[in-house]
Design a protein around this motif. Structure first.
Motif, mmCIF file in Angstrom:
data_model
loop_
_atom_site.group_PDB
_atom_site.id
_atom_site.type_symbol
_atom_site.label_atom_id
_atom_site.label_comp_id
_atom_site.label_asym_id
_atom_site.label_seq_id
_atom_site.Cartn_x
_atom_site.Cartn_y
_atom_site.Cartn_z
ATOM 1 N N GLN A 116 32.723 39.183 46.266
ATOM 2 C CA GLN A 116 32.658 38.386 45.045
ATOM 3 C C GLN A 116 33.590 37.191 45.206
ATOM 4 O O GLN A 116 34.525 37.225 46.018
ATOM 5 N N PRO A 211 28.119 37.372 43.836
ATOM 6 C CA PRO A 211 28.506 37.132 42.443
ATOM 7 C C PRO A 211 29.711 36.199 42.375
ATOM 8 O O PRO A 211 30.674 36.350 43.145
ATOM 9 N N GLN A 239 28.931 32.873 36.658
ATOM 10 C CA GLN A 239 29.429 32.936 35.286
ATOM 11 C C GLN A 239 30.491 31.855 35.110
ATOM 12 O O GLN A 239 31.236 31.544 36.047
ATOM 13 N N ALA A 263 37.039 42.028 34.229
ATOM 14 C CA ALA A 263 35.671 42.364 33.841
ATOM 15 C C ALA A 263 34.693 41.984 34.936
ATOM 16 O O ALA A 263 33.761 42.737 35.260
ATOM 17 N N PHE A 264 34.906 40.831 35.555
ATOM 18 C CA PHE A 264 34.052 40.384 36.647
ATOM 19 C C PHE A 264 34.193 41.305 37.859
ATOM 20 O O PHE A 264 33.195 41.752 38.440
ATOM 21 N N SER A 266 35.095 44.339 37.981
ATOM 22 C CA SER A 266 34.691 45.713 37.704
ATOM 23 C C SER A 266 33.228 45.864 37.355
ATOM 24 O O SER A 266 32.761 46.985 37.093
ATOM 25 N N ALA A 267 32.482 44.766 37.329
ATOM 26 C CA ALA A 267 31.076 44.820 36.940
ATOM 27 C C ALA A 267 30.293 45.701 37.910
ATOM 28 O O ALA A 267 30.565 45.735 39.109
ATOM 29 N N PRO A 268 29.285 46.429 37.405
ATOM 30 C CA PRO A 268 28.509 47.326 38.282
ATOM 31 C C PRO A 268 27.900 46.628 39.482
ATOM 32 O O PRO A 268 27.791 47.221 40.554
ATOM 33 N N ALA A 269 27.520 45.353 39.328
ATOM 34 C CA ALA A 269 26.901 44.629 40.444
ATOM 35 C C ALA A 269 27.851 44.439 41.605
ATOM 36 O O ALA A 269 27.438 44.137 42.716
ATOM 37 N N ALA A 270 29.153 44.615 41.338
ATOM 38 C CA ALA A 270 30.132 44.434 42.410
ATOM 39 C C ALA A 270 30.149 45.576 43.397
ATOM 40 O O ALA A 270 30.678 45.470 44.490
#
Length: 271
Positions: A116, A211, A239, A263-264, A266-270
């Protein structure tokens, strides 16, 4: 945490936790004439909530040895060698100002190493005025004072700032003075020249697929909102978060910056 990179010591702050290869890693990259301490209000939280933290001192800054690097590309290569030294295969890169260019170039040069990308106070081209470059070369203290004034939204610090006596503007000025004291080789001029000379931002941004998060200060005079459009357009999937701060947004709005970053990260997409 001391690592050997290019034959000399490279220092990384780990947020008060031992490095654990089983955890995801977040690498924090500071800007010009700074060191790892600019991330103090974010990195400790990351380290105590599931992440390895490597908040690095760039070469010639803080506790890292060697000369300051003269180009963003050289700094990116140094960062990749630091990741190798730490045995980190893949990491979230978080960069502020000059550090954002290093993170961006690294995502371009080695996309498989970057999970990321978070870019704070970023812009491209990151041009530095001739007057400021000359001041950094010949009158460093004047350059430090100019940057410090332009990097903060106000000289009046808010009651909500963390800790009694915490003074963001004074602390930022003293940090830049300390870097100048411990390294007499005009680090600020070298850093600004690296930002000014970086020419691969368009291609690098166009190549980003991971991301991505931008965090901008609404009152940022160093990298104002109108200058960010090339990057935000090129990385259209990113974002964008805006906080009520100047260029030193990690100190002026520490909670808002931490909330957005964590929050970024920890996002599931990470995963």
């Amino acid at each position: 945490m001391l690592l050997q990179v290019q034959g000399v010591d490279a220092y990384c702050y780990t947020g008060g936790k031992a490095f654990d290869a089983a955890r995801p890693t977040a690498v924090f990259i500071h800007g010009a004439q700074n060191d790892h301490s600019v991330w103090a209000l974010q990195t400790r939280y990351f380290a105590h909530h599931g992440f390895n933290v490597l908040a690095l001192d760039l070469p010639g800054h803080g506790r890292s040895k060697g000369a300051a690097k003269a180009s963003v590309e050289a700094l990116s290569q140094w960062l990749l060698e630091l990741l190798d030294a730490a045995a980190v295969a893949r990491a979230l890169l978080v960069g502020h100002s000059m550090g954002s260019l290093i993170a961006l170039e690294t995502a371009h040069a080695a996309p498989d190493r970057v999970s990321q990308l978070a870019l704070l106070g970023s812009t491209y081209p990151m041009k530095v005025s001739e007057a400021l470059l000359e001041a950094a070369r010949s009158d460093e203290q004047s350059a430090i004072d100019m940057v410090n004034i332009w990097s903060h939204s106000s000289i009046a610090q808010k009651p909500s700032f963390p800790g009694p006596g915490f003074y963001a503007m004074g602390g930022a000025r003293r940090l830049k003075q300390r870097i100048a004291q411990i390294n007499p080789e005009r680090v600020l001029y070298t850093d600004f020249s690296a930002c000014n000379g970086y020419a691969n931002g368009t291609a690098a941004a166009a190549s980003v697929r991971c991301p991505t998060l931008f965090i901008f200060g609404l009152r940022d005079m160093m990298t104002p909102a109108k200058s960010t459009r090339l990057l935000t357009t090129a990385i259209a999937h990113a974002q964008v978060v805006q906080v009520d701060a100047g260029h030193e947004l990690m100190a002026e709005q520490p909670d808002a910056v931490l909330d957005a970053l964590f929050a970024f990260a920890s996002a599931p997409a990470a995963a």
